[in-house]
Design a protein around this motif. Structure first.
Motif, short mmCIF file in Angstrom:
data_model
loop_
_atom_site.label_atom_id
_atom_site.label_comp_id
_atom_site.label_asym_id
_atom_site.label_seq_id
_atom_site.Cartn_x
_atom_site.Cartn_y
_atom_site.Cartn_z
N ILE A 1 0.85 -1.19 0.00
CA ILE A 1 0.00 0.00 0.00
C ILE A 1 0.88 1.25 0.00
N ARG A 2 1.87 1.27 0.88
CA ARG A 2 2.79 2.42 0.97
C ARG A 2 3.52 2.62 -0.35
N ALA A 3 3.98 1.53 -0.97
CA ALA A 3 4.70 1.63 -2.25
C ALA A 3 3.80 2.23 -3.32
N ALA A 4 2.55 1.81 -3.39
CA ALA A 4 1.63 2.35 -4.40
C ALA A 4 1.39 3.84 -4.19
N VAL A 5 1.23 4.24 -2.94
CA VAL A 5 1.01 5.66 -2.62
C VAL A 5 2.25 6.47 -2.99
N VAL A 6 3.40 6.05 -2.51
CA VAL A 6 4.64 6.80 -2.74
C VAL A 6 5.01 6.84 -4.22
N GLU A 7 4.89 5.72 -4.92
CA GLU A 7 5.22 5.70 -6.35
C GLU A 7 4.31 6.64 -7.14
N THR A 8 3.04 6.67 -6.80
CA THR A 8 2.11 7.57 -7.50
C THR A 8 2.47 9.02 -7.24
N LEU A 9 2.79 9.35 -6.00
CA LEU A 9 3.16 10.72 -5.67
C LEU A 9 4.49 11.11 -6.33
N GLU A 10 5.42 10.17 -6.40
CA GLU A 10 6.69 10.44 -7.09
C GLU A 10 6.45 10.70 -8.57
N MET A 11 5.57 9.93 -9.19
CA MET A 11 5.25 10.12 -10.60
C MET A 11 4.68 11.52 -10.84
N LEU A 12 3.90 12.00 -9.87
CA LEU A 12 3.29 13.32 -9.97
C LEU A 12 4.22 14.43 -9.47
N LYS A 13 5.41 14.05 -9.02
CA LYS A 13 6.41 14.99 -8.51
C LYS A 13 5.93 15.76 -7.28
N VAL A 14 5.21 15.06 -6.41
CA VAL A 14 4.80 15.63 -5.14
C VAL A 14 5.88 15.27 -4.12
N THR A 15 6.53 16.27 -3.55
CA THR A 15 7.64 16.02 -2.62
C THR A 15 7.37 16.54 -1.21
N LYS A 16 6.35 17.38 -1.07
CA LYS A 16 6.01 17.93 0.23
C LYS A 16 4.52 17.76 0.48
N GLY A 17 4.18 17.49 1.73
CA GLY A 17 2.78 17.36 2.09
C GLY A 17 2.55 16.25 3.10
N ILE A 18 1.31 16.16 3.54
CA ILE A 18 0.89 15.14 4.49
C ILE A 18 -0.22 14.32 3.82
N VAL A 19 -0.04 13.01 3.81
CA VAL A 19 -1.01 12.11 3.18
C VAL A 19 -1.50 11.13 4.24
N ILE A 20 -2.80 11.09 4.44
CA ILE A 20 -3.39 10.15 5.39
C ILE A 20 -4.31 9.22 4.61
N VAL A 21 -4.06 7.92 4.73
CA VAL A 21 -4.81 6.91 4.00
C VAL A 21 -5.56 6.03 4.99
N GLU A 22 -6.87 5.90 4.79
CA GLU A 22 -7.70 4.97 5.55
C GLU A 22 -8.12 3.88 4.57
N ASP A 23 -7.42 2.76 4.59
CA ASP A 23 -7.64 1.70 3.62
C ASP A 23 -8.64 0.68 4.14
N LYS A 24 -9.53 0.25 3.25
CA LYS A 24 -10.52 -0.78 3.56
C LYS A 24 -10.38 -1.97 2.61
N GLY A 25 -9.13 -2.28 2.24
CA GLY A 25 -8.89 -3.43 1.38
C GLY A 25 -8.89 -3.11 -0.11
N ALA A 26 -8.48 -1.89 -0.46
CA ALA A 26 -8.48 -1.48 -1.86
C ALA A 26 -7.39 -2.19 -2.66
N LEU A 27 -7.70 -2.46 -3.93
CA LEU A 27 -6.71 -3.01 -4.84
C LEU A 27 -5.71 -1.93 -5.23
#
Length: 97
Positions: free
Chosen positions: A44-70
């Protein structure tokens, strides 16, 4: 991509996730709360971080509440929330491939 405002994406329904992205002057911070975190937390962390890296987001706070998402759902929700937070209204479809 620079985050300008807080944004949300997703739901708390089963097989989905809810994400909140906020701007910050600090390096990217990702907090993940997941019902399946003990099994899939690293993925889950890898998917979040890779997506943000692709979008060139380097600063911010991301909070994820996962319920079993693909993985595809995680990436789509992160992408949508980041675009909303940056005020982007047009999708660069070629950048997604």
């Amino acid at each position: 991509m620079e985050l300008k405002q807080e944004s949300l994406a997703g739901t708390l329904e089963s097989s989905d996730l809810f994400i909140r992205i906020s701007p910050s002057d600090e390096p990217l911070e990702v907090v993940i709360n997941s019902e399946v975190g003990h099994q899939f937390g690293d993925q889950i962390r890898a998917a979040v971080v890779e997506t943000l890296e692709m979008l060139k987001v380097t600063k911010g706070i991301v909070i994820v509440e996962d319920k079993g998402a693909l993985d595809c759902t995680i990436r789509a929700r992160v992408h949508a929330a980041a675009m909303r937070a940056a005020g982007v209204t047009e999708v660069d479809w070629e950048a997604l491939s």
